[in-house]
Design a protein around this motif. Structure first.
Motif, PDB file in Angstrom:
ATOM      1  N   GLY A   1       0.824  -1.201   0.000  1.00  0.00           N
ATOM      2  CA  GLY A   1       0.000   0.000   0.000  1.00  0.00           C
ATOM      3  C   GLY A   1       0.857   1.249   0.000  1.00  0.00           C
ATOM      4  N   GLN A   2       0.214   2.390  -0.055  1.00  0.00           N
ATOM      5  CA  GLN A   2       0.928   3.666  -0.114  1.00  0.00           C
ATOM      6  C   GLN A   2       0.187   4.690   0.709  1.00  0.00           C
ATOM      7  OE1 GLN A   2       2.696   4.943  -3.945  1.00  0.00           O
ATOM      8  NE2 GLN A   2       1.526   6.825  -3.718  1.00  0.00           N
ATOM      9  N   SER A   3       0.938   5.557   1.401  1.00  0.00           N
ATOM     10  CA  SER A   3       0.318   6.608   2.202  1.00  0.00           C
ATOM     11  C   SER A   3      -0.359   7.628   1.293  1.00  0.00           C
ATOM     12  CB  SER A   3       1.378   7.301   3.073  1.00  0.00           C
ATOM     13  OG  SER A   3       2.326   7.974   2.266  1.00  0.00           O
ATOM     14  N   THR A   4      -1.328   8.346   1.849  1.00  0.00           N
ATOM     15  CA  THR A   4      -2.059   9.335   1.046  1.00  0.00           C
ATOM     16  C   THR A   4      -1.146  10.438   0.526  1.00  0.00           C
ATOM     17  OG1 THR A   4      -2.633  10.466   3.109  1.00  0.00           O
ATOM     18  CG2 THR A   4      -4.250   8.929   2.215  1.00  0.00           C
TER      19      THR A   4
ATOM     20  N   LYS B   1       5.645   3.809   1.269  1.00  0.00           N
ATOM     21  CA  LYS B   1       5.034   2.583   0.789  1.00  0.00           C
ATOM     22  C   LYS B   1       5.068   1.556   1.929  1.00  0.00           C
ATOM     23  CE  LYS B   1       6.000   3.005  -4.153  1.00  0.00           C
ATOM     24  NZ  LYS B   1       6.674   2.385  -5.333  1.00  0.00           N
ATOM     25  N   TYR B   2       4.006   0.750   2.003  1.00  0.00           N
ATOM     26  CA  TYR B   2       3.915  -0.260   3.047  1.00  0.00           C
ATOM     27  C   TYR B   2       3.902  -1.648   2.409  1.00  0.00           C
ATOM     28  CZ  TYR B   2       1.921   3.944   5.166  1.00  0.00           C
ATOM     29  OH  TYR B   2       1.697   5.230   5.580  1.00  0.00           O
TER      30      TYR B   2
ATOM     31  N   GLY C   1       7.664  -9.920   7.621  1.00  0.00           N
ATOM     32  CA  GLY C   1       8.039  -9.027   6.532  1.00  0.00           C
ATOM     33  C   GLY C   1       7.285  -7.712   6.540  1.00  0.00           C
ATOM     34  N   VAL C   2       7.155  -7.092   7.721  1.00  0.00           N
ATOM     35  CA  VAL C   2       6.455  -5.809   7.835  1.00  0.00           C
ATOM     36  C   VAL C   2       7.443  -4.683   7.530  1.00  0.00           C
ATOM     37  CG1 VAL C   2       5.131  -4.298   9.354  1.00  0.00           C
ATOM     38  CG2 VAL C   2       4.929  -6.781   9.576  1.00  0.00           C
ATOM     39  N   GLU C   3       7.111  -3.850   6.561  1.00  0.00           N
ATOM     40  CA  GLU C   3       8.090  -2.860   6.088  1.00  0.00           C
ATOM     41  C   GLU C   3       7.412  -1.534   5.759  1.00  0.00           C
ATOM     42  OE1 GLU C   3      11.616  -2.657   2.644  1.00  0.00           O
ATOM     43  OE2 GLU C   3      10.320  -4.407   2.839  1.00  0.00           O
TER      44      GLU C   3
ATOM     45  N   PHE D   1      11.175   8.561   8.251  1.00  0.00           N
ATOM     46  CA  PHE D   1      11.204   7.322   9.021  1.00  0.00           C
ATOM     47  C   PHE D   1      11.262   6.123   8.077  1.00  0.00           C
ATOM     48  CE2 PHE D   1       9.156  10.443  11.712  1.00  0.00           C
ATOM     49  CZ  PHE D   1       9.675  10.179  12.973  1.00  0.00           C
ATOM     50  N   ALA D   2      11.951   5.102   8.506  1.00  0.00           N
ATOM     51  CA  ALA D   2      11.979   3.838   7.770  1.00  0.00           C
ATOM     52  C   ALA D   2      12.087   2.703   8.779  1.00  0.00           C
ATOM     53  CB  ALA D   2      13.160   3.793   6.801  1.00  0.00           C
ATOM     54  N   CYS D   3      11.380   1.635   8.540  1.00  0.00           N
ATOM     55  CA  CYS D   3      11.473   0.502   9.459  1.00  0.00           C
ATOM     56  C   CYS D   3      11.127  -0.796   8.756  1.00  0.00           C
ATOM     57  CB  CYS D   3      10.573   0.697  10.686  1.00  0.00           C
ATOM     58  SG  CYS D   3       8.817   0.573  10.346  1.00  0.00           S
ATOM     59  N   LYS D   4      11.628  -1.864   9.332  1.00  0.00           N
ATOM     60  CA  LYS D   4      11.330  -3.204   8.852  1.00  0.00           C
ATOM     61  C   LYS D   4      11.469  -4.168  10.027  1.00  0.00           C
ATOM     62  CE  LYS D   4      12.722  -6.801   5.584  1.00  0.00           C
ATOM     63  NZ  LYS D   4      13.676  -7.187   4.512  1.00  0.00           N
TER      64      LYS D   4
END
Length: 599
Positions: free
Chosen positions: A230-233, A238-239, A257-259, A277-280
């Protein structure tokens, strides 16, 4: 001869009777099929209207019914809200804050006992399979209507028409779920595809209407989602979720695999003024998740939450706007108390083997530097905003173990008072031995300082704080410390400020603590008054940094010099210095804010 003829005639008669009975049974079955079809159709539609207080209705194009085999198929089903009824409920203040719409190409029912349903008002089915399902949820607000609430259970609504409903299994394959959120200032949409759901042992009767071991009247519900993207508004993020599974009987939710992936750094900062922010996480597990409480919107209760592997990164935006409000909003216990509208109670949160980093760009050095905490593991206890839970225990505790810059072992302990008016908290920590040059990857670009030599033996600190004032003590033991002060050269890169480096090493920085073997080490009294624009982690850093600076300056006190009188004077001196530092930082902030406004 006569006996043989009699036998033949008897057989013929029996066969004729059986044939007649079979024909009669077929006629009865065909009659019942043709008779029950409109009756069941009408009953189904009326049942939905009654169960939902006329808010929803169901329609379908055809119903195939086979009483003899206990099978039925419905085609092109649509379960949708009655907009006229919804508008009426809205005017009365009774409207729900969410509406559902369900479309299914085919529903196959096996093992149905339609005769029992017709004569005994008991609906029993072996299994139900839904093909080509599309579910849409539209959210219009955060809270349900303020009018009188319906207190009857689902069973009480349908009891006059159906005594009980029993289904062995319900299967939904390759379902699509669409979520439209109209509750905010800007509408948001999210679509989940390729969902599979199985519900076992559905039972609705007088006993199960209050059965807390069931979720939505089922003994177990399992749901699986694969490869969600998905993608933020805003388009900045991107998710991705590789897989997501929930099991109501086991009270467990698992994800892998949550990213969260932002745009590339240069593109992101060109489009946004917020931090990047970035996370995985390799896996996320929620154990003892109370699905019934979540379904009733009573809150979120989790006994044990686990996040394992991966990373979490923050890149401070160099073009970011300066917040003029008090940065108390960045404090963890402020966020727990005010940020979340849902009541939640997480007994234990565990983080295992996760890399954490903070990166910042220095306009003076024209470089970015990162402070890294690698292989981080943590345990948080009693994360809650529930008033009932806080009456029993109002302290959230945390323990963190990590590798500072990937080298030094760092242990931290935090206590947060979750309902104190002054947002009290305390922390202590221990950093083990490391080569101090390991910090150069952050120091050089961020502070224009390079450590040329230095062996850290340990840092120990203990601090008590409110939202405004921090007090404590710090001890840092090291030897052979030398630094270089740098300047930025566009052609040669970083070059040494020779004279200033010499003065720093000779008169400002002490190369060892303690100065000599057998002497008492220099201890720093910590005192810091938080400027309103300082966020949580910056407050902690400045509190400790002042102590680190103080530990490398001045004469080493003798063992018997730290009397109560001297300690009191040290605290007074530290408090005076803290007030001056706050005034300086407040002035710098006002100047920066005015400069931003003028531009």
């Amino acid at each position: 001869m006569a006996g043989s003829v009699f036998k033949t005639r008897t057989q013929k008669i029996v066969l004729a009777v059986l044939a007649a009975l079979a024909l009669l049974l077929l006629i009865v079955v065909l009659f019942i099929n043709s008779f029950l079809k409109p009756v069941l159709t009408q009953k189904l539609k009326e049942g939905v209207v009654k169960a939902t207080d006329s808010l929803y209705q169901v329609n379908f194009t055809d119903l195939d019914l086979n009483i003899f085999r206990g099978k039925a198929s419905l085609y092109n089903i649509e379960f949708k809200p009655d907009t006229a009824v919804y508008k009426k409920l809205k005017r009365q203040g009774k409207a729900p804050f969410s509406l559902y719409n369900l479309q299914v190409k085919q529903v196959s029912i096996n093992g149905a006992k339609a005769i029992k349903m017709f004569f005994k008002k008991e609906l029993e089915v072996g299994n139900i399979v839904l093909t080509g399902s599309k579910v849409q949820l539209n959210k219009y607000g955060e809270k349900p209507g303020t009018g009188a609430k319906e207190k009857r259970t689902l069973y009480q609504k349908i009891a006059k028409d159906i005594k009980h409903i029993k289904v062995d299994a319900i299967q939904l394959d390759d379902m699509q779920f669409t979520f439209n959120d109209y509750s905010g200032k800007k509408a948001a949409a999210s679509i989940l595809r390729h969902i599979s759901v199985r519900a076992d042992d559905l039972l609705i009767d007088s006993a199960t209407q209050a059965d807390t071991t069931r979720t939505l009247f089922c003994k177990d519900i399992t749901a699986r989602l694969r490869n969600y993207t998905g993608q933020s508004t805003s388009g900045l993020y991107k998710y991705r979720v590789k897989s997501l599974e929930l099991h109501t009987a086991a009270s467990r939710v698992t994800a892998s695999g949550v990213e969260v992936q932002p745009l590339p750094v240069s593109v992101y900062f060109a489009k946004s003024k917020t931090d990047r922010f970035a996370c995985k996480f390799d896996s996320i597990t929620l154990n003892n998740f109370d699905f019934n409480m979540y379904y009733r919107r009573s809150g979120i209760t989790i006994a044990d939450a686990r996040l394992e592997g991966g990373f979490f990164e923050v890149f401070s935006n160099p073009n970011g706007s300066i917040p003029a409000t008090d940065r108390l909003v960045t404090f963890p216990h402020w966020a727990i108390r005010h940020q979340f509208k849902t009541i939640f109670n997480i007994d234990t949160l565990r983080i295992k083997n996760t890399d954490v980093s903070y990166r910042q760009y220095n306009k003076q050095s024209k470089k970015s530097g990162a402070v890294k905490f690698l292989s981080t593991s943590a345990r948080f206890l009693n994360i809650t905003n529930s008033k009932q839970a806080l009456q029993k225990n109002n302290i959230c505790r945390a323990y963190v173990h990590t590798r500072f810059m990937g080298v030094g072992g760092l242990d931290l302990w935090f206590n947060f008072n979750l309902n104190d008016a002054d947002y009290k908290y305390s922390y202590r920590g221990h950093l083990g031995a490391m080569d101090m040059r390991s910090a150069n990857t952050a120091l050089v670009p961020l502070s224009m300082i390079q450590i040329t030599s230095g062996n850290l033996k340990s840092i120990d600190f203990k601090v008590s704080s409110t939202q405004k004032v921090s007090n404590g003590q710090l001890k840092i033991l090291y030897n052979n410390l030398n630094v270089k002060l740098l300047r930025q050269d566009d052609e040669k890169g970083f070059t040494k400020k020779s004279l200033l480096s010499l003065l720093a090493n000779s008169f400002v920085i002490k190369s060892d603590n303690p100065d000599k073997t057998g002497q008492s080490p220099r201890l720093a009294t910590l005192a810091f008054i938080r400027p309103g624009n300082f966020p949580f982690f910056k407050t902690i850093w400045f509190t400790l940094l002042n102590g680190i600076k103080a530990s490398g300056m001045g004469k080493a006190p003798k063992a018997n010099e730290r009397t109560a009188k001297k300690i009191r004077k040290e605290k007074e001196k530290a408090a005076k210095k803290a007030r001056k530092l706050k005034e300086k930082e407040d002035k710098k902030f006002k100047e920066k804010l005015e400069k931003t406004k003028s531009n």
